[in-house]
Motif scaffolding. Sequence first.
Motif, PDB file in Angstrom:
ATOM      1  N   ALA A   1       4.451   4.855   3.704  1.00 41.19           N
ATOM      2  CA  ALA A   1       3.155   4.948   4.378  1.00 41.19           C
ATOM      3  C   ALA A   1       2.873   3.716   5.242  1.00 41.19           C
ATOM      4  N   SER A   2       3.887   2.846   5.408  1.00 37.56           N
ATOM      5  CA  SER A   2       3.751   1.600   6.192  1.00 37.56           C
ATOM      6  C   SER A   2       2.633   0.708   5.667  1.00 37.56           C
ATOM      7  N   GLY A   3       2.515   0.637   4.344  1.00 32.25           N
ATOM      8  CA  GLY A   3       1.493  -0.207   3.731  1.00 32.25           C
ATOM      9  C   GLY A   3       2.042  -1.559   3.320  1.00 32.25           C
ATOM     10  N   ILE A   4       1.121  -2.453   2.938  1.00 31.95           N
ATOM     11  CA  ILE A   4       1.501  -3.786   2.459  1.00 31.95           C
ATOM     12  C   ILE A   4       1.000  -4.023   1.036  1.00 31.95           C
ATOM     13  N   GLY A   5       0.301  -3.030   0.484  1.00 33.05           N
ATOM     14  CA  GLY A   5      -0.186  -3.095  -0.882  1.00 33.05           C
ATOM     15  C   GLY A   5      -0.524  -1.690  -1.352  1.00 33.05           C
ATOM     16  N   LEU A   6      -0.365  -1.459  -2.653  1.00 31.85           N
ATOM     17  CA  LEU A   6      -0.695  -0.153  -3.223  1.00 31.85           C
ATOM     18  C   LEU A   6      -1.072  -0.348  -4.686  1.00 31.85           C
ATOM     19  N   ALA A   7      -2.240   0.160  -5.053  1.00 32.17           N
ATOM     20  CA  ALA A   7      -2.713   0.071  -6.432  1.00 32.17           C
ATOM     21  C   ALA A   7      -2.481   1.402  -7.143  1.00 32.17           C
ATOM     22  N   ALA A   8      -2.250   1.339  -8.455  1.00 30.93           N
ATOM     23  CA  ALA A   8      -1.970   2.545  -9.238  1.00 30.93           C
ATOM     24  C   ALA A   8      -3.036   3.641  -9.073  1.00 30.93           C
ATOM     25  N   PRO A   9      -4.341   3.309  -8.999  1.00 32.78           N
ATOM     26  CA  PRO A   9      -5.312   4.386  -8.778  1.00 32.78           C
ATOM     27  C   PRO A   9      -5.057   5.171  -7.487  1.00 32.78           C
ATOM     28  N   GLN A  10      -4.416   4.552  -6.517  1.00 36.09           N
ATOM     29  CA  GLN A  10      -4.139   5.229  -5.256  1.00 36.09           C
ATOM     30  C   GLN A  10      -3.037   6.284  -5.385  1.00 36.09           C
ATOM     31  N   ILE A  11      -2.333   6.275  -6.521  1.00 36.35           N
ATOM     32  CA  ILE A  11      -1.375   7.354  -6.791  1.00 36.35           C
ATOM     33  C   ILE A  11      -1.865   8.183  -7.973  1.00 36.35           C
ATOM     34  N   GLY A  12      -3.162   8.069  -8.261  1.00 38.17           N
ATOM     35  CA  GLY A  12      -3.793   8.897  -9.282  1.00 38.17           C
ATOM     36  C   GLY A  12      -3.684   8.386 -10.700  1.00 38.17           C
ATOM     37  N   GLN A  13      -3.210   7.147 -10.887  1.00 43.15           N
ATOM     38  CA  GLN A  13      -3.068   6.592 -12.231  1.00 43.15           C
ATOM     39  C   GLN A  13      -4.100   5.488 -12.433  1.00 43.15           C
ATOM     40  N   SER A  14      -5.013   5.720 -13.348  1.00 39.14           N
ATOM     41  CA  SER A  14      -6.091   4.768 -13.596  1.00 39.14           C
ATOM     42  C   SER A  14      -5.637   3.664 -14.552  1.00 39.14           C
ATOM     43  N   ILE A  15      -4.664   2.872 -14.079  1.00 38.87           N
ATOM     44  CA  ILE A  15      -4.132   1.749 -14.859  1.00 38.87           C
ATOM     45  C   ILE A  15      -4.150   0.504 -13.987  1.00 38.87           C
ATOM     46  N   ARG A  16      -4.171  -0.669 -14.634  1.00 38.13           N
ATOM     47  CA  ARG A  16      -4.331  -1.944 -13.937  1.00 38.13           C
ATOM     48  C   ARG A  16      -2.973  -2.485 -13.478  1.00 38.13           C
ATOM     49  N   MET A  17      -2.553  -1.981 -12.334  1.00 37.47           N
ATOM     50  CA  MET A  17      -1.264  -2.389 -11.762  1.00 37.47           C
ATOM     51  C   MET A  17      -1.301  -2.176 -10.259  1.00 37.47           C
ATOM     52  N   PHE A  18      -0.737  -3.141  -9.522  1.00 42.49           N
ATOM     53  CA  PHE A  18      -0.552  -2.937  -8.090  1.00 42.49           C
ATOM     54  C   PHE A  18       0.690  -3.663  -7.607  1.00 42.49           C
ATOM     55  N   VAL A  19       1.181  -3.215  -6.456  1.00 43.34           N
ATOM     56  CA  VAL A  19       2.354  -3.824  -5.826  1.00 43.34           C
ATOM     57  C   VAL A  19       1.951  -4.309  -4.440  1.00 43.34           C
TER      58      VAL A  19
END
Length: 190
Positions: free
Chosen positions: A41-59
């Motif tokens: 998606a040409s992003g520079i950050g992605l949090a788990a809620p953005q893939i539907g997972q309500s957990i405390r993790m991001f890349v």
Amino acid sequence: MILPIVAYGDPVLRKRAQEIEPNSIDVKTLSENMFETMYAASGIGLAAPQIGQSIRMFVVDGEPLNEGEAEEDIDESLVGFKKVFINPEIVEEAGDDWGFEEGCLSIPGIRGEVFRPEIVVVRYFDTDWNEHEEEFDGMAARIIQHEYDHLDGKLFTDYLPPLRRQLIKRKLSEITKGKTDAEYRMKFPK
């Protein structure tokens, strides 16, 4: 595996995400999938809620922002800035607030100026469950703060002035209905 990105309007984006218990999920595979999804998606950050997972993790991977820049224009805070943050906690924010036009993969086609502190200290775990506490500044700090907000159910649009929020209201409504020209897979609210 490339996963669909959850669109604005989905309740998962407004919930406070849950802590991850060590060894409760395969964080290495999940982080690989999140990086793959983010890059697609040409992003520079992605949090788990953005893939539907309500957990405390991001890349995050800020290096693409330096691509094509002249040597003197390279943002040093982004060199080697590819990380996975599990159960992050912002320990301190410092420095002057500075504005930058942010966007979000869950809100395609909308950008807005957000003011954030220039320095952040974060305590987090990596995919081997090693604990770290690090200080980041500049654009790296901004990326972290943006993704961290996702874990608390906040979006960059929450920081926009009321008039600007009013001006984008219709566009946000269109996104929730699946009317967007995003060039990546998305999952829309039912």
